[in-house]
Design a protein around this motif. Structure first.
Motif, PDB file in Angstrom:
ATOM      1  N   TRP A  18       1.005  -1.136  -0.126  1.00  0.00           N
ATOM      2  CA  TRP A  18       0.134   0.024   0.005  1.00  0.00           C
ATOM      3  C   TRP A  18       1.012   1.154   0.017  1.00  0.00           C
ATOM      4  CZ3 TRP A  18       0.254   3.744   4.008  1.00  0.00           C
ATOM      5  CH2 TRP A  18      -0.699   4.692   3.891  1.00  0.00           C
ATOM      6  N   TYR A  19       2.050   1.298   0.847  1.00  0.00           N
ATOM      7  CA  TYR A  19       2.812   2.515   0.813  1.00  0.00           C
ATOM      8  C   TYR A  19       3.373   2.691  -0.465  1.00  0.00           C
ATOM      9  CZ  TYR A  19       6.915   5.217   2.160  1.00  0.00           C
ATOM     10  OH  TYR A  19       7.752   6.490   2.294  1.00  0.00           O
ATOM     11  N   GLN A  20       3.864   1.724  -0.962  1.00  0.00           N
ATOM     12  CA  GLN A  20       4.642   2.140  -2.418  1.00  0.00           C
ATOM     13  C   GLN A  20       3.753   2.391  -3.195  1.00  0.00           C
ATOM     14  OE1 GLN A  20       7.840   1.695  -2.341  1.00  0.00           O
ATOM     15  NE2 GLN A  20       8.674  -0.252  -1.647  1.00  0.00           N
ATOM     16  N   GLN A  21       2.423   1.836  -3.218  1.00  0.00           N
ATOM     17  CA  GLN A  21       1.448   2.419  -4.296  1.00  0.00           C
ATOM     18  C   GLN A  21       0.939   3.757  -3.830  1.00  0.00           C
ATOM     19  OE1 GLN A  21       0.734   0.935  -7.153  1.00  0.00           O
ATOM     20  NE2 GLN A  21       2.038  -0.925  -6.314  1.00  0.00           N
ATOM     21  N   VAL A  22       0.956   4.020  -2.644  1.00  0.00           N
ATOM     22  CA  VAL A  22       0.518   5.394  -2.352  1.00  0.00           C
ATOM     23  C   VAL A  22       1.595   6.406  -2.876  1.00  0.00           C
ATOM     24  CG1 VAL A  22       0.211   7.132  -0.559  1.00  0.00           C
ATOM     25  CG2 VAL A  22      -0.826   4.853  -0.437  1.00  0.00           C
ATOM     26  N   VAL A  23       2.848   6.207  -2.480  1.00  0.00           N
ATOM     27  CA  VAL A  23       3.711   7.291  -3.203  1.00  0.00           C
ATOM     28  C   VAL A  23       3.841   7.196  -4.652  1.00  0.00           C
ATOM     29  CG1 VAL A  23       6.386   7.547  -3.248  1.00  0.00           C
ATOM     30  CG2 VAL A  23       5.402   6.401  -1.059  1.00  0.00           C
ATOM     31  N   VAL A 230      12.145  11.236  19.156  1.00  0.00           N
ATOM     32  CA  VAL A 230      10.764  11.348  19.026  1.00  0.00           C
ATOM     33  C   VAL A 230      10.346  10.087  18.190  1.00  0.00           C
ATOM     34  CG1 VAL A 230      10.404  13.606  19.450  1.00  0.00           C
ATOM     35  CG2 VAL A 230      11.216  12.747  17.262  1.00  0.00           C
ATOM     36  N   GLU A 231       9.393   9.131  18.842  1.00  0.00           N
ATOM     37  CA  GLU A 231       8.938   8.090  18.389  1.00  0.00           C
ATOM     38  C   GLU A 231       7.559   8.097  17.922  1.00  0.00           C
ATOM     39  OE1 GLU A 231      10.904   4.979  17.800  1.00  0.00           O
ATOM     40  OE2 GLU A 231      12.810   5.928  18.373  1.00  0.00           O
ATOM     41  N   ALA A 232       7.159   7.779  16.516  1.00  0.00           N
ATOM     42  CA  ALA A 232       6.027   7.749  16.241  1.00  0.00           C
ATOM     43  C   ALA A 232       5.228   6.443  15.810  1.00  0.00           C
ATOM     44  CB  ALA A 232       5.728   8.853  14.839  1.00  0.00           C
ATOM     45  N   MET A 233       4.235   6.432  16.121  1.00  0.00           N
ATOM     46  CA  MET A 233       3.473   5.011  15.582  1.00  0.00           C
ATOM     47  C   MET A 233       2.673   5.114  14.192  1.00  0.00           C
ATOM     48  SD  MET A 233       0.625   2.885  17.454  1.00  0.00           S
ATOM     49  CE  MET A 233       1.176   2.407  18.889  1.00  0.00           C
ATOM     50  N   VAL A 234       2.798   4.467  13.312  1.00  0.00           N
ATOM     51  CA  VAL A 234       2.338   4.571  11.967  1.00  0.00           C
ATOM     52  C   VAL A 234       1.224   3.406  11.876  1.00  0.00           C
ATOM     53  CG1 VAL A 234       4.045   5.856  10.797  1.00  0.00           C
ATOM     54  CG2 VAL A 234       3.986   3.359  10.815  1.00  0.00           C
ATOM     55  N   GLN A 235       0.410   3.770  10.848  1.00  0.00           N
ATOM     56  CA  GLN A 235      -0.700   2.657  10.689  1.00  0.00           C
ATOM     57  C   GLN A 235      -0.534   1.187  10.910  1.00  0.00           C
ATOM     58  OE1 GLN A 235      -4.289   4.543   8.632  1.00  0.00           O
ATOM     59  NE2 GLN A 235      -2.369   5.898   7.876  1.00  0.00           N
ATOM     60  N   MET A 287       2.677   7.381   6.080  1.00  0.00           N
ATOM     61  CA  MET A 287       2.232   6.112   6.758  1.00  0.00           C
ATOM     62  C   MET A 287       1.251   6.528   7.923  1.00  0.00           C
ATOM     63  SD  MET A 287       5.387   3.193   6.426  1.00  0.00           S
ATOM     64  CE  MET A 287       6.269   4.231   7.556  1.00  0.00           C
ATOM     65  N   ALA A 288       1.563   7.574   8.592  1.00  0.00           N
ATOM     66  CA  ALA A 288       0.656   8.083   9.737  1.00  0.00           C
ATOM     67  C   ALA A 288      -0.755   8.588   9.189  1.00  0.00           C
ATOM     68  CB  ALA A 288       1.358   9.444  10.579  1.00  0.00           C
ATOM     69  N   HIS A 289      -0.926   9.321   7.915  1.00  0.00           N
ATOM     70  CA  HIS A 289      -2.377   9.945   7.783  1.00  0.00           C
ATOM     71  C   HIS A 289      -3.002   9.252   6.733  1.00  0.00           C
ATOM     72  CE1 HIS A 289      -1.426  12.925  10.834  1.00  0.00           C
ATOM     73  NE2 HIS A 289      -0.410  13.437  10.373  1.00  0.00           N
ATOM     74  N   GLY A 290      -2.340   8.719   5.799  1.00  0.00           N
ATOM     75  CA  GLY A 290      -2.756   8.169   4.592  1.00  0.00           C
ATOM     76  C   GLY A 290      -4.055   7.190   4.713  1.00  0.00           C
ATOM     77  N   ASP A 291      -4.815   7.332   3.790  1.00  0.00           N
ATOM     78  CA  ASP A 291      -5.866   6.135   3.648  1.00  0.00           C
ATOM     79  C   ASP A 291      -6.042   5.443   2.699  1.00  0.00           C
ATOM     80  OD1 ASP A 291      -7.212   7.906   1.963  1.00  0.00           O
ATOM     81  OD2 ASP A 291      -8.416   8.391   3.159  1.00  0.00           O
ATOM     82  N   ASP A 292      -6.973   4.616   2.448  1.00  0.00           N
ATOM     83  CA  ASP A 292      -6.910   3.826   1.160  1.00  0.00           C
ATOM     84  C   ASP A 292      -7.218   4.774  -0.174  1.00  0.00           C
ATOM     85  OD1 ASP A 292      -6.385   1.669   2.942  1.00  0.00           O
ATOM     86  OD2 ASP A 292      -8.497   1.090   3.079  1.00  0.00           O
ATOM     87  N   ASP A 293      -7.236   5.886   0.159  1.00  0.00           N
ATOM     88  CA  ASP A 293      -7.342   6.510  -1.199  1.00  0.00           C
ATOM     89  C   ASP A 293      -6.132   7.567  -1.295  1.00  0.00           C
ATOM     90  OD1 ASP A 293     -10.213   5.822  -1.963  1.00  0.00           O
ATOM     91  OD2 ASP A 293     -10.984   7.440  -0.637  1.00  0.00           O
ATOM     92  N   MET A 423      -5.505   6.113  17.228  1.00  0.00           N
ATOM     93  CA  MET A 423      -4.954   5.031  16.447  1.00  0.00           C
ATOM     94  C   MET A 423      -3.798   4.653  17.274  1.00  0.00           C
ATOM     95  SD  MET A 423      -2.061   3.687  14.634  1.00  0.00           S
ATOM     96  CE  MET A 423      -1.402   5.350  14.031  1.00  0.00           C
ATOM     97  N   ARG A 424      -2.990   5.636  17.893  1.00  0.00           N
ATOM     98  CA  ARG A 424      -1.742   5.206  18.624  1.00  0.00           C
ATOM     99  C   ARG A 424      -2.312   4.697  20.149  1.00  0.00           C
ATOM    100  NH1 ARG A 424       1.798   9.705  21.540  1.00  0.00           N
ATOM    101  NH2 ARG A 424      -0.282   9.762  22.697  1.00  0.00           N
ATOM    102  N   ASP A 425      -3.255   5.457  20.782  1.00  0.00           N
ATOM    103  CA  ASP A 425      -3.575   5.284  22.054  1.00  0.00           C
ATOM    104  C   ASP A 425      -4.174   3.752  22.106  1.00  0.00           C
ATOM    105  OD1 ASP A 425      -2.360   7.434  23.090  1.00  0.00           O
ATOM    106  OD2 ASP A 425      -4.152   8.737  23.148  1.00  0.00           O
ATOM    107  N   ALA A 426      -4.727   3.489  20.963  1.00  0.00           N
ATOM    108  CA  ALA A 426      -5.733   2.277  20.856  1.00  0.00           C
ATOM    109  C   ALA A 426      -4.917   1.043  20.917  1.00  0.00           C
ATOM    110  CB  ALA A 426      -6.543   2.155  19.661  1.00  0.00           C
ATOM    111  N   ASN A 427      -3.557   1.364  20.273  1.00  0.00           N
ATOM    112  CA  ASN A 427      -2.392   0.446  19.986  1.00  0.00           C
ATOM    113  C   ASN A 427      -1.425   0.604  20.947  1.00  0.00           C
ATOM    114  OD1 ASN A 427      -3.718  -1.252  17.809  1.00  0.00           O
ATOM    115  ND2 ASN A 427      -3.850   1.022  17.193  1.00  0.00           N
TER     116      ASN A 427
END
Ligand SMILES: [Zn+2]
Ligand SMILES: [Zn+2]
Lengths: 504, 504
Positions: A18-23, A230-235, A287-293, A423-427
């Motif tokens: 998905w990531y490759q395709q989004v880019v 600074v550590e971020a969680m991605v989807q 990766m943090a914000h993208g969706d299936d569009d 999303m982060r807090d749920a995980n």
């Protein structure tokens, strides 16, 4: 009823693909024929320009100036700081010759042959501690010359065997701050200040919540005394290190001989720091914000915050519509959002409206505005927000739109931060036992941030990393994580939880 | 009565050495231990940042977008465009290995040994035509994909045997525009447009008058069909090529296979252009405007346009003075000059006033403002203009100063342009005969721009270059230079004068 998403596969189905395709769909970057080196295309580079501009303002507000140091580093510099070099300089591009000779071949083609062998080879900088250290050693004589607060915007290179666009590339763009100070306290203050600047930038500009913390010894920058991250969680629930700030103690000052005459008239070694963020931020944002569009750009960072799409059903009203769209854009461009003039584009290309619309959805433009002949008559516009579904559309009066537009952009900015935080807090999960830990990171389970009490040794930490591909991302700074408990591996007492996760 | 100038030697005495001393005194750059590579220090880099910012605005206004392409170029790319490669790629840094191995030596030190030999070596880009051409070939399919209007800000490298700070360095920073078009007309229009942008930038931003013109075949960019140049005269009467814009015809498109399906449904090669300016502009600016006291920054380009120097004779009024200076700076910073907020610095360092003053003179700050306890009482400030002598000082009311400050900056900007134009015009001479020409460029004579009728061959042009170290800098575009006459070498008829000069 609902249309198939623009990106295939979906995040759920295959996140890396998905990531490759989004880019690709957003036209942000592509692989070049140079192994591991990417071409950053205008839409990706436009985002990088905004990152640069906004970070640079922060650096200058905190007293830093920019400078530029050589791309090439003599091997002898690396040899001086063996611990650093071994951690860093093993996979890097080595320049050994300084001339090419064109040789005509019998078949009429030309071959280029390297000649002019260098006495001492160079490496292309994987980072500039050593070469900047050599400059600092020349510049610093007395405590009056301190602090030195320098930043460099540059390209760096680390040979990568498994490159991925923006996330891991042989060449990447970054900024590297390098500072030298009179005392440990001042250097530590600087390290923490820039750590804070990074956390603020991610949260308030990229709309990505981060957990500021310190790296364990195992995960530190080679040669550093402390590394803050600074550590971020991605989807896909993995962690990504979005920026680091290092207190280097006197280690690099000793290797590079950065000495000064102190207030007490004795010669002392400076205390140095370094801190950096790179084009990896672009991958993080996607990766943090993208969706299936496709991509979703936080309004503060978007190369265009608003795209106006003229609706031109008939040739005879086309010019009128285009003129009205240009006029709207012109008015919008006089407004500011977080101190920057609004970035507005009118897409006048002679393409089918649906295709254009989807292009901007995939690129992640925060607001799309449609205006056609009927809208001109009714003095209204149709507004679509990228953080809502592709079909969501609101008809609003043009004057109302102009009045509320920056508020709307801020709403989107806030919504993205809220969504990413949720999303982060749920995980993110507190656990106590090895069984829970292993189940959390078992193959097929989604994983996330495991908040664990930890009092193990470096070797035990390594073993977990090796066995489970899970590492300590950071020891969070915030008091939220402080509580008494027992290490889930050793049972030893612990006064704080650390974050374990899989990571990029 | 007059004090010795700050820079020794003077321009008159030894221009090349004066230049080195000025760069050092202004703390703009220094040589590094990497042969031919400079360190650009904050005052030099601050100037570069302004050059970037202001050029970038012009590029975007003319429809260009920025992107980023790989640093490394496969040798096979250079082999494809042999004519270009032979002109360029002979002195460049060659990457042959991608790994270092740290070897512990018996004496405890570490040696770094290059390993991981590459199958195909790379060169560090000396310019990016070939690698950008490869990308354009992927991006262009149909006439609808054209024009492609791309710019890149990047570092490039050409191995230099006799480096000089800013003027000729192995690594330098630049921008390189690369565009592809459907037709020759469009590509030529682009080439000329950017040529005009460069001429405007030099004249109205750097305060340097230039003569826009075309290069002769001998002096063209390797592989180009036409090369347009902006040639400036600096104070030793030599010419410096400050920027070039090339029409590349279909040469590079053929080598890189940039083909598209045209409106007539046939496959065609694109017409491409490239154009660039570099950190060489900094050297040009220094040599055009500097005097025997150091650099003079045109106000539009100065990293600080105004430096405020608190005069603090007694400790008990020190804080009051500093506060007043900061307040003045704050008010100034709300004003704009050519659309940018004023760049104002308060020098609060605890140093002797005279030393501070001379430092800013040598750095070339356009306006120095002194304010002490008595000035606070009388609501006045002492203002010194860098384009006037170091002692010239005007006492003006603070309110008047605030009202007139941008006007004063523009006066300095205009004065620098007028002075540079006068210098150039005084050293530009129409001549008719070989005797005059030889006398003009004889050893010991000052030289300058010789306006000559020319109808010689390429070989005859080469011979003059070889014998006299004088080249045709350009065939000026302006009608001013059009007139009937006879070539000073061959006697053949000529309808235009060209410019001969020694050059950097
Ligand atoms: Zn902020
Ligand atoms: Zn201009």
């Amino acid at each position: 009823m609902s249309q198939a998403p623009a990106i295939s596969p979906t995040r759920e189905k295959d996140f890396p693909e998905w990531y490759q395709q989004v880019v690709r769909a957003a036209d942000m970057a592509e692989n070049s024929e140079v192994r591991g080196c990417m071409v950053i295309k205008p839409w990706g580079y436009g985002l990088w320009e905004n990152i640069q501009k906004q970070l640079d303002v922060k650096f200058k507000e905190t007293g830093h100036v920019n400078a530029y140091f050589p791309l090439l580093i003599p091997l002898s510099y690396l040899e001086k700081e063996a611990q650093h070099a071994e951690g860093f300089a093993t996979e890097c591009a080595v320049v050994t010759h300084h001339r090419l000779e064109a040789q005509k071949q019998p078949d009429g083609t030309t071959k280029m042959i390297p000649t002019g062998k260098l006495e001492e080879p160079f490496v292309i900088r994987p980072t500039s501690e050593t070469i900047i250290g050599a400059a600092f050693a020349r510049w610093v004589q007395s405590y009056r010359d301190l602090p030195l607060l320098i930043n460099q915007w540059a390209n760096v290179m680390r040979w990568e065997m498994r490159p991925r666009l923006f996330l891991r590339t042989a060449e990447f763009l970054w900024q590297e701050g390098h500072t030298a100070h009179e005392t440990e306290e001042e250097a530590m203050e600087e390290t923490k200040l820039m750590h804070k600047v990074y956390a603020d930038f991610l949260r308030n500009h990229l709309a990505i919540p981060v957990i500021p913390g310190e790296k364990t010894e195992n995960e530190r920058f080679p040669g550093a005394v402390n590394t803050f991250t600074v550590e971020a969680m991605v989807q896909d629930r993995k962690a990504i290190q979005a920026g680091t700030s290092h207190y280097l103690g006197q280690n690099f000052a000793k290797a590079a001989n950065i000495q000064f005459l102190g207030r007490d008239n004795t010669r002392q070694f400076a205390h140095t720091t370094s801190w950096g963020m790179s084009t990896r931020l672009i991958g993080t944002l996607i990766m943090a914000h993208g969706d299936d569009d496709g991509v979703i750009m936080p309004p503060r960072m978007a190369p265009y915050q608003i795209v106006i799409l003229p609706v031109t059903p008939k040739p005879d009203t086309r010019q009128e519509v285009i003129d009205a769209c240009e006029a709207l854009a012109k008015t919008l461009r006089t407004q500011t959002f977080h101190g920057e003039l609004l970035r507005v584009h009118v897409d006048k290309r002679d393409l089918q409206g649906g295709a254009k619309n989807w292009e901007w959805i995939k690129k992640g433009v925060p607001l799309r505005v449609e205006m056609g002949p009927r809208d001109i008559t009714s003095r209204s516009v149709a507004v679509c927000r990228r953080d809502q579904g592709p079909k969501a559309k609101e008809i609003v009066g043009k004057e109302d739109f102009l009045r509320d537009v920056t508020e709307k952009l801020q709403e989107i900015q806030d919504a993205l931060l809220a969504r990413a935080t949720e999303m982060r807090d749920a995980n993110m999960k507190k656990m106590e036992t090895m069984e829970e830990f292993q189940a959390f990171f078992a193959e097929g389970s989604p994983g996330g941030f495991a908040l664990m009490h930890w009092a193990g040794s470096n070797e035990e930490e390594d073993k977990i990393a090796k066995d489970m591909k899970v590492t300590i991302r950071c020891v969070p700074i915030s008091d939220e994580f402080a509580e008494e408990g027992k290490c889930f591996l050793t049972g030893k007492p612990s006064s704080k939880r650390v974050i374990f996760a899989r990571s990029y």
